[in-house]
Design an enzyme around this catalytic site. Sequence first.
Site, PDB file in Angstrom:
ATOM      1  N   THR A  26       0.513  -1.037   0.041  1.00 47.60           N
ATOM      2  CA  THR A  26      -0.377  -0.042   0.647  1.00 47.60           C
ATOM      3  C   THR A  26       0.873   1.404   0.043  1.00 47.60           C
ATOM      4  OG1 THR A  26      -1.616   1.344   1.286  1.00 47.60           O
ATOM      5  CG2 THR A  26       0.082  -0.075   2.545  1.00 47.60           C
ATOM      6  N   ASP A  27      -0.142   2.003  -0.844  1.00 43.86           N
ATOM      7  CA  ASP A  27       1.176   3.504  -0.317  1.00 43.86           C
ATOM      8  C   ASP A  27       1.044   4.381   1.001  1.00 43.86           C
ATOM      9  OD1 ASP A  27      -2.024   4.210   0.019  1.00 43.86           O
ATOM     10  OD2 ASP A  27      -1.838   5.851  -1.371  1.00 43.86           O
ATOM     11  N   GLU A  28       0.594   3.710   1.979  1.00 44.93           N
ATOM     12  CA  GLU A  28       0.315   3.747   3.155  1.00 44.93           C
ATOM     13  C   GLU A  28       1.225   3.831   4.227  1.00 44.93           C
ATOM     14  OE1 GLU A  28      -2.296   3.323   5.512  1.00 44.93           O
ATOM     15  OE2 GLU A  28      -4.160   3.443   4.477  1.00 44.93           O
TER      16      GLU A  28
ATOM     17  N   TYR B  72      -2.283  -0.849  11.199  1.00 42.49           N
ATOM     18  CA  TYR B  72      -2.382  -1.946   9.714  1.00 42.49           C
ATOM     19  C   TYR B  72      -1.158  -1.090   8.916  1.00 42.49           C
ATOM     20  CZ  TYR B  72      -3.299  -1.583   4.666  1.00 42.49           C
ATOM     21  OH  TYR B  72      -3.463  -1.964   3.114  1.00 42.49           O
TER      22      TYR B  72
ATOM     23  N   LYS C  21       2.310  -3.573   7.337  1.00 40.28           N
ATOM     24  CA  LYS C  21       2.637  -3.500   5.867  1.00 40.28           C
ATOM     25  C   LYS C  21       4.320  -3.260   5.542  1.00 40.28           C
ATOM     26  CE  LYS C  21       0.141  -4.795   2.867  1.00 40.28           C
ATOM     27  NZ  LYS C  21      -0.117  -5.674   2.047  1.00 40.28           N
TER      28      LYS C  21
HETATM   29  P1  NAD Z   1      -9.190  -7.529   1.921  1.00 42.91           P
HETATM   30  O1  NAD Z   1      -9.745  -7.430   3.610  1.00 42.91           O
HETATM   31  O2  NAD Z   1     -11.294  -7.236   1.443  1.00 42.91           O
HETATM   32  O3  NAD Z   1      -9.776  -8.963   1.458  1.00 42.91           O
HETATM   33  C1  NAD Z   1      -8.449  -9.445   2.647  1.00 42.91           C
HETATM   34  C2  NAD Z   1      -8.494 -10.963   2.252  1.00 42.91           C
HETATM   35  O4  NAD Z   1      -7.706 -11.629   2.834  1.00 42.91           O
HETATM   36  C3  NAD Z   1      -9.678 -11.653   2.430  1.00 42.91           C
HETATM   37  O5  NAD Z   1      -9.990 -12.523   1.888  1.00 42.91           O
HETATM   38  C4  NAD Z   1      -9.130 -12.557   3.878  1.00 42.91           C
HETATM   39  O6  NAD Z   1     -10.064 -14.107   3.977  1.00 42.91           O
HETATM   40  C5  NAD Z   1      -8.036 -13.033   3.721  1.00 42.91           C
HETATM   41  N1  NAD Z   1      -7.113 -13.221   4.977  1.00 42.91           N
HETATM   42  C6  NAD Z   1      -7.258 -12.428   5.600  1.00 42.91           C
HETATM   43  N2  NAD Z   1      -6.657 -12.818   7.026  1.00 42.91           N
HETATM   44  C7  NAD Z   1      -5.760 -14.539   6.698  1.00 42.91           C
HETATM   45  C8  NAD Z   1      -4.810 -15.076   6.346  1.00 42.91           C
HETATM   46  N3  NAD Z   1      -3.762 -15.158   7.597  1.00 42.91           N
HETATM   47  N4  NAD Z   1      -4.681 -16.060   5.916  1.00 42.91           N
HETATM   48  C9  NAD Z   1      -5.182 -16.247   4.240  1.00 42.91           C
HETATM   49  N5  NAD Z   1      -6.269 -15.125   4.214  1.00 42.91           N
HETATM   50  C10 NAD Z   1      -6.324 -14.073   5.053  1.00 42.91           C
HETATM   51  O7  NAD Z   1      -8.501  -6.520   1.423  1.00 42.91           O
HETATM   52  P2  NAD Z   1      -8.519  -5.878   0.201  1.00 42.91           P
HETATM   53  O8  NAD Z   1      -8.610  -4.718   0.275  1.00 42.91           O
HETATM   54  O9  NAD Z   1      -8.727  -7.077  -0.563  1.00 42.91           O
HETATM   55  O10 NAD Z   1      -6.469  -5.924   0.413  1.00 42.91           O
HETATM   56  C11 NAD Z   1      -6.061  -6.930  -0.367  1.00 42.91           C
HETATM   57  C12 NAD Z   1      -4.661  -6.459   0.168  1.00 42.91           C
HETATM   58  O11 NAD Z   1      -4.019  -5.794  -0.906  1.00 42.91           O
HETATM   59  C13 NAD Z   1      -3.890  -6.365   1.197  1.00 42.91           C
HETATM   60  O12 NAD Z   1      -2.253  -6.573   1.538  1.00 42.91           O
HETATM   61  C14 NAD Z   1      -4.046  -4.540   1.255  1.00 42.91           C
HETATM   62  O13 NAD Z   1      -2.676  -4.346   2.020  1.00 42.91           O
HETATM   63  C15 NAD Z   1      -3.454  -4.529  -0.505  1.00 42.91           C
HETATM   64  N6  NAD Z   1      -4.309  -2.937  -1.147  1.00 42.91           N
HETATM   65  C16 NAD Z   1      -5.364  -2.598  -0.688  1.00 42.91           C
HETATM   66  C17 NAD Z   1      -5.768  -0.927  -1.051  1.00 42.91           C
HETATM   67  C18 NAD Z   1      -7.097  -0.562  -1.220  1.00 42.91           C
HETATM   68  O14 NAD Z   1      -8.125   0.356  -1.182  1.00 42.91           O
HETATM   69  N7  NAD Z   1      -7.817  -2.093  -0.491  1.00 42.91           N
HETATM   70  C19 NAD Z   1      -5.047  -0.390  -1.536  1.00 42.91           C
HETATM   71  C20 NAD Z   1      -3.488  -0.821  -1.686  1.00 42.91           C
HETATM   72  C21 NAD Z   1      -3.828  -2.109  -1.202  1.00 42.91           C
HETATM   73  O1  DAU Z   2      -4.031   3.700   0.729  1.00 40.91           O
HETATM   74  C1  DAU Z   2      -4.424   2.314   0.086  1.00 40.91           C
HETATM   75  C2  DAU Z   2      -5.437   2.016   1.465  1.00 40.91           C
HETATM   76  O2  DAU Z   2      -6.842   2.003   1.332  1.00 40.91           O
HETATM   77  C3  DAU Z   2      -5.122   0.687   1.834  1.00 40.91           C
HETATM   78  O3  DAU Z   2      -3.724   0.423   2.246  1.00 40.91           O
HETATM   79  C4  DAU Z   2      -6.057   0.190   3.020  1.00 40.91           C
HETATM   80  O4  DAU Z   2      -5.747  -1.090   2.820  1.00 40.91           O
HETATM   81  C5  DAU Z   2      -7.385   0.736   2.034  1.00 40.91           C
HETATM   82  O5  DAU Z   2      -8.146   0.319   3.253  1.00 40.91           O
HETATM   83  C6  DAU Z   2      -6.850   1.803   2.213  1.00 40.91           C
HETATM   84  O6  DAU Z   2      -7.374   2.800   3.692  1.00 40.91           O
HETATM   85  P1  DAU Z   2      -8.026   4.042   3.314  1.00 40.91           P
HETATM   86  O7  DAU Z   2      -7.657   4.025   5.740  1.00 40.91           O
HETATM   87  O8  DAU Z   2      -7.043   5.535   3.424  1.00 40.91           O
HETATM   88  O9  DAU Z   2      -9.358   4.297   3.284  1.00 40.91           O
HETATM   89  P2  DAU Z   2     -10.551   3.863   4.234  1.00 40.91           P
HETATM   90  O10 DAU Z   2     -12.133   3.214   3.366  1.00 40.91           O
HETATM   91  O11 DAU Z   2     -10.622   3.239   5.770  1.00 40.91           O
HETATM   92  O12 DAU Z   2     -10.968   5.257   4.390  1.00 40.91           O
HETATM   93  C7  DAU Z   2     -11.056   6.432   3.261  1.00 40.91           C
HETATM   94  C8  DAU Z   2     -11.018   8.084   3.839  1.00 40.91           C
HETATM   95  O13 DAU Z   2     -12.248   7.790   4.670  1.00 40.91           O
HETATM   96  C9  DAU Z   2     -10.306   8.227   4.852  1.00 40.91           C
HETATM   97  O14 DAU Z   2      -9.558   9.462   5.151  1.00 40.91           O
HETATM   98  C10 DAU Z   2     -11.025   7.913   6.421  1.00 40.91           C
HETATM   99  C11 DAU Z   2     -12.458   8.249   5.902  1.00 40.91           C
HETATM  100  N1  DAU Z   2     -13.917   7.672   6.354  1.00 40.91           N
HETATM  101  C12 DAU Z   2     -14.192   5.592   6.427  1.00 40.91           C
HETATM  102  C13 DAU Z   2     -14.759   5.677   6.616  1.00 40.91           C
HETATM  103  C14 DAU Z   2     -14.825   4.241   6.851  1.00 40.91           C
HETATM  104  C15 DAU Z   2     -14.468   8.426   7.048  1.00 40.91           C
HETATM  105  O15 DAU Z   2     -14.729   9.980   7.057  1.00 40.91           O
HETATM  106  N2  DAU Z   2     -16.113   8.239   7.152  1.00 40.91           N
HETATM  107  C16 DAU Z   2     -15.518   6.515   7.358  1.00 40.91           C
HETATM  108  O16 DAU Z   2     -16.688   6.439   7.849  1.00 40.91           O
END
Ligand code: NAD
Ligand code: DAU
Length: 336
Positions: free
Chosen positions: A126-128, A153, A157
């Site tokens: 992630t960019d975080e 989190y 990562k």
């Molecule tokens: P998600 O939470 O929707 O899915 C995570 C999946 O991993 C689920 O299917 C869960 O059952 C599985 N999992 C969790 N723990 C496990 C374990 N111990 N063994 C096997 N499986 C397990 O997550 P997502 O939003 O699809 O993110 C996927 C990946 O992308 C993550 O690595 C996250 O850090 C990264 N990422 C997410 C975002 C975003 O915006 N959501 C952005 C950048 C990177």
């Molecule tokens: O940047 C990549 C990341 O983006 C991934 O690594 C993470 O897995 C993914 O969850 C996401 O992280 P954020 O914390 O940015 O996403 P989230 O959807 O939780 O929140 C997006 C923004 O919205 C953040 O600034 C918090 C705000 N927020 C979130 C929720 C759930 C609100 O204002 N209200 C809300 O109810």
Amino acid sequence: MAESFDNIIVTGGCGFIGSNFVHYVIENDLVGHVTVLDKLTYAGNPRNLNGLPEDRVELVVGDICDAALLDRLVPGHDAIVHYAAESHNDNSIADPEPFLKTNVEGTYRLLQAARSHGVRFHHISTDEVYGDLALDEPRRFEPDDPYRPSSPYSSTKASSDLLVRAWVRTYGVRATISNCSNNYGPYQHVEKFIPRQITNVIDGVRPKLYGDGRNVRDWIHTEDHSSAVWRILTEGRIGETYLIGANGERSNIDVLRAILERMGKGSDDFDWVRDRPGHDRRYAIDPSKLETELEWRPRHTDFLGGLDQTIAWYRQHESWWRPAKIAAEVRYAQFE
Ligand code: NAD
Ligand code: DAU
């Protein structure tokens, strides 16, 4: 010359982004077979794989921390694409422990398996890991920026990324890393910002905006994330980090008001709520390395059009999100 893969493991392939990648590689005939390794936590849903051919996609329900399982599973595969993680910042603030276990130990176990069995490894991050930027800072994240994670989190990562870098250098594991910005699209868990607010409006509940709402996220459609990962897996240089982003910076309040407008609500029909502790201000990706070196481009550049499609998807798939919505809002009620 692009490397080809026939039989890959996708960890976390029942989650939001991992399942999109499985659909992407199977539906575009990029690989012959995918083994999905997923623990099916609260965030995993096997229905995300519906419609895929059973002879080409196998779901193994298991934990990436299970070394014995990995030793049985990994031989015979030619790559591991590692999506599995605990992925939600708010949950990590409430209880960091599962994040340490899955994101750090799980990545370590997978790296050891990739090392033992000589398998190509791609790590999804992630960019975080780079922390945050000020709203008025005239720069974006670049691959060699220092790591400055803010939340439990993002610190796990960042730790997992460092393990990958060390396993490349010390043991010669053939690995790449990608750090992507915020994804949106269908199948995203309803705890996350966009689907949470869409489903709140569907339920007649006022959306919740953290802090002053001016925090900026850099949005990318999840299918563009999948195409970029495939490009890096097949054409990326071993040991390199690539940043994935689609020039999609928007403030939270702008995104929320776009959702409200599209769903027939007034622009102030939401509640301001307590800010997230340690809330990162702004994320912004400079994707030029991926664009110039690997000639990758996003296809979904119309964010508002993508938002319309995402709203329509949640309207049409209530049976998919309803059970998770009930559980997620119970969790939120404990810390909001
Ligand atoms: P998600 O939470 O929707 O899915 C995570 C999946 O991993 C689920 O299917 C869960 O059952 C599985 N999992 C969790 N723990 C496990 C374990 N111990 N063994 C096997 N499986 C397990 O997550 P997502 O939003 O699809 O993110 C996927 C990946 O992308 C993550 O690595 C996250 O850090 C990264 N990422 C997410 C975002 C975003 O915006 N959501 C952005 C950048 C990177
Ligand atoms: O940047 C990549 C990341 O983006 C991934 O690594 C993470 O897995 C993914 O969850 C996401 O992280 P954020 O914390 O940015 O996403 P989230 O959807 O939780 O929140 C997006 C923004 O919205 C953040 O600034 C918090 C705000 N927020 C979130 C929720 C759930 C609100 O204002 N209200 C809300 O109810």
